[in-house]
Design a protein around this motif. Sequence first.
Motif, short mmCIF file in Angstrom:
data_model
loop_
_atom_site.label_atom_id
_atom_site.label_comp_id
_atom_site.label_asym_id
_atom_site.label_seq_id
_atom_site.Cartn_x
_atom_site.Cartn_y
_atom_site.Cartn_z
N ASN A 140 -4.24 0.33 9.28
CA ASN A 140 -4.86 0.34 7.95
C ASN A 140 -4.57 1.65 7.19
O ASN A 140 -5.26 1.97 6.22
CB ASN A 140 -6.38 0.13 8.01
CG ASN A 140 -6.72 -1.32 8.33
OD1 ASN A 140 -5.84 -2.17 8.37
ND2 ASN A 140 -7.99 -1.60 8.55
N GLN A 141 -3.56 2.38 7.62
CA GLN A 141 -3.13 3.59 6.91
C GLN A 141 -1.96 3.19 6.00
O GLN A 141 -0.81 3.55 6.21
CB GLN A 141 -2.72 4.68 7.90
CG GLN A 141 -3.90 5.17 8.74
CD GLN A 141 -3.48 6.19 9.78
OE1 GLN A 141 -2.65 5.92 10.64
NE2 GLN A 141 -4.06 7.37 9.69
N PHE A 142 -2.29 2.43 4.96
CA PHE A 142 -1.27 1.78 4.14
C PHE A 142 -0.47 2.78 3.31
O PHE A 142 0.73 2.64 3.15
CB PHE A 142 -1.93 0.73 3.24
CG PHE A 142 -2.77 -0.25 4.00
CD1 PHE A 142 -2.19 -1.10 4.95
CD2 PHE A 142 -4.14 -0.32 3.80
CE1 PHE A 142 -2.97 -2.00 5.65
CE2 PHE A 142 -4.92 -1.22 4.51
CZ PHE A 142 -4.34 -2.06 5.43
N LYS A 197 -2.54 -4.09 0.16
CA LYS A 197 -3.69 -3.61 0.92
C LYS A 197 -4.25 -2.32 0.32
O LYS A 197 -5.44 -2.04 0.43
CB LYS A 197 -3.27 -3.38 2.37
CG LYS A 197 -2.89 -4.64 3.13
CD LYS A 197 -4.08 -5.53 3.40
CE LYS A 197 -3.70 -6.70 4.30
NZ LYS A 197 -4.85 -7.58 4.57
N ARG A 198 -3.35 -1.53 -0.29
CA ARG A 198 -3.78 -0.26 -0.91
C ARG A 198 -4.50 -0.50 -2.23
O ARG A 198 -5.10 0.40 -2.80
CB ARG A 198 -2.54 0.61 -1.13
CG ARG A 198 -2.82 2.02 -1.57
CD ARG A 198 -3.47 2.84 -0.46
NE ARG A 198 -3.73 4.19 -0.90
CZ ARG A 198 -4.80 4.58 -1.58
NH1 ARG A 198 -5.73 3.70 -1.91
NH2 ARG A 198 -4.97 5.84 -1.93
N GLY A 199 -4.44 -1.76 -2.74
CA GLY A 199 -5.08 -2.09 -4.00
C GLY A 199 -4.18 -1.93 -5.20
O GLY A 199 -4.63 -2.11 -6.33
N ASP A 249 -0.21 -4.54 -9.00
CA ASP A 249 0.99 -4.67 -9.84
C ASP A 249 2.24 -4.30 -9.05
O ASP A 249 3.27 -4.98 -9.14
CB ASP A 249 0.86 -3.77 -11.07
CG ASP A 249 -0.18 -4.29 -12.06
OD1 ASP A 249 -0.47 -5.51 -12.00
OD2 ASP A 249 -0.71 -3.49 -12.85
N SER A 250 2.17 -3.20 -8.27
CA SER A 250 3.31 -2.80 -7.44
C SER A 250 3.61 -3.86 -6.39
O SER A 250 4.77 -4.18 -6.10
CB SER A 250 3.04 -1.46 -6.77
OG SER A 250 2.92 -0.44 -7.72
N ALA A 251 2.55 -4.44 -5.82
CA ALA A 251 2.74 -5.48 -4.81
C ALA A 251 3.44 -6.69 -5.43
O ALA A 251 4.41 -7.23 -4.87
CB ALA A 251 1.40 -5.89 -4.22
N GLU A 252 2.95 -7.14 -6.62
CA GLU A 252 3.58 -8.29 -7.28
C GLU A 252 5.05 -8.00 -7.59
O GLU A 252 5.92 -8.87 -7.40
CB GLU A 252 2.83 -8.63 -8.56
CG GLU A 252 3.40 -9.85 -9.28
CD GLU A 252 2.70 -10.14 -10.60
OE1 GLU A 252 3.12 -11.08 -11.29
OE2 GLU A 252 1.74 -9.41 -10.95
N HIS A 253 5.33 -6.80 -8.07
CA HIS A 253 6.72 -6.42 -8.39
C HIS A 253 7.62 -6.55 -7.16
O HIS A 253 8.74 -7.10 -7.25
CB HIS A 253 6.74 -4.98 -8.92
CG HIS A 253 8.12 -4.40 -8.99
ND1 HIS A 253 9.04 -4.76 -9.95
CD2 HIS A 253 8.75 -3.48 -8.18
CE1 HIS A 253 10.16 -4.10 -9.75
NE2 HIS A 253 10.01 -3.31 -8.69
#
Length: 646
Positions: free
Chosen positions: A137-139, A181-183, A186-190
């Motif tokens: 969990n240390q994303f 996981k880091r919240g 937008d970066s995740a979707e990209h």
Amino acid sequence: MDVHIDNINGALNAGQVNRALFLLDSAYSSFQELGFLYQWKKNSLYAMIYLNFDKDLKKAERYVDSLFFALEGREKTYKEEFAKSHFIKGDLFRLQNRHQEAMRSYYQGWEFARLYLDPCKTSTLTYQLGLFKYRQNQFEEAIPYLKQAFFENQECPELNLEYNIVNPQMYINTLALAYEKRGKLDSAEHHYQRALQFLGRKGAEYPHESHFITMARGVVKGNLGGVLYKKGHIQEAEKYLLESISLNDRPGFDKYDAQTAKMKLAELYLDSGQLEEAKDWIDELEVDMEAREGLSETNMNAFLRLSRLKWDYAEAIEDVGLAYQNMKAYQILYDSTERASLRGRYLDMEESFQHMEKEYQLSLISRDNQIKNIYLYVVVLLILAAGCLLFLVYRSLKKTKKFNRKISKQNMEFQEALEALEQSQAENTKMMHVVAHDLRNPISSITMISELLLDSTKLEGDDKTLLEHIKTSSENSLNLVGDILKGSNEQETIKKEPVELHQLLQYCVDLLKYKAEEKHQKVLLEVNEVIVPISREKMWRVVSNLVANAIKFSPSGEVIEVALRADKNKNVARISVADRGIGIPDELKDKIFEMFTEGRRMGTAGEETHGMGLAISKQIVKAHGGNLWFQPNKDKGTVFIVEIPL
């Protein structure tokens, strides 16, 4: 074998652990003797299954130990396998909650890879470190490792599915998961969209890998649907989740991931109040989960998540009894999984790595000190040796001065001897010219008399032939005397003309057959018609010398075989003169082509030799651009071979 491995991976993706083990057993049992790499792959597959799919740490430990046993003494030969073995062992230590040892094993594998492997091979291990941080969990800390793994993978050549498709899409997808996981939605979707674009390009480049690419697209779409759901884009999320399920919820594809997408879809329906749809997916998931095999972390987390869904659904329909029942089931599962994993979740990998780096540096300093001590001992020994050497040099200088005086005296004596030798050589050359000059008159007389006899008398048969041979021989001898007087070089003065080589050989054999008859020998001639550009007189000298030598060194009653062939493949005319004589001893084979050679011997009837004929013949053949050599006859004796360019 690769086909078997693909089938095994397919069974694991479908959650069929027992089938995967059966396929693995049957695949390798069909090979009586496996090579080292296949043995290593087999044991690493068993270790992976017992670590990640059917949690049996005792069995896993046996296979991990076998990896290192097989690699003992081969670490520098199989560098990639050695580094990966350390990571597999680190996974074993992690699941045994031996976290410090896990860190040490990861570090040793990664450090070894950075020293001995190229960035392409190191990328998979860098990714494993990022994945370890992710599991803790240390994303935020995982992201740099995942990025580094992707950039290292760019160094990979265009080799295979793993380096060109599997690894890069996995690195991008896991990076997107870390952002999610880091919240950072937008970066995740990209990055999920980036992974889909990457797979689209690779699908066009590698149409034969459509199965894997379809499965990977299903995984990414499920993850993208999840992040869109968190962003509140319900309809888009539903579309991607349904597409993900349709791609992977079928035999041969990633059914585990399809179940994850179903859970996300059930959560979406619960959140949006579509309780009947949520219930349908929960019921379907319960059927799916019954087919799951093994007690892996993935399975336990899936059961925990399904239990939470059932609890949330019971609360949504306001069934207090069912909600309480599902809550208790959830708590029991949570106690047995989540709390156990929390014990080592926040292990600081960076601090461990820094600690090991310090240990490594201390070991290097200790080794440097040992090396410096060795250098010091070596320097002392060198100083002592230098002192002894200087003493010996001093003694040698005294002796050298004495020797130099002797050498100077000997040099003067050698110079006087050399001058005397040069004078003797000049006198010998002068004498040879005198002899050659004196021979011109009698040879010229023989030539002139033979011409007069041929013109003035009516000779027939053998008498006329013999007289013509005498004339030709005397003319050739006169040319030889002329060459000696001019001191000419064969290469410079040679004049070529088209010559019927078969007739020249016939003439030489006819001339020398009388000499052969004196020893009751026969000269057999076998020729093809061949015309080559040569000096008639000089090539006559070569052939006559070879045939005369064969007669000279053959016993009475033997046969000499002379042959002429044209080799069109090598573009040469080949003359061979084979005898069954006394042969050439090994100690003379390197000397017979030397001028005034020490290798000369008496003929079989006591004939004298002068040691010049073969040397002159070799020079003549070379001047024609050809070659002259010899080889043992298959029975006994020697075969001399001449090759002249056509």
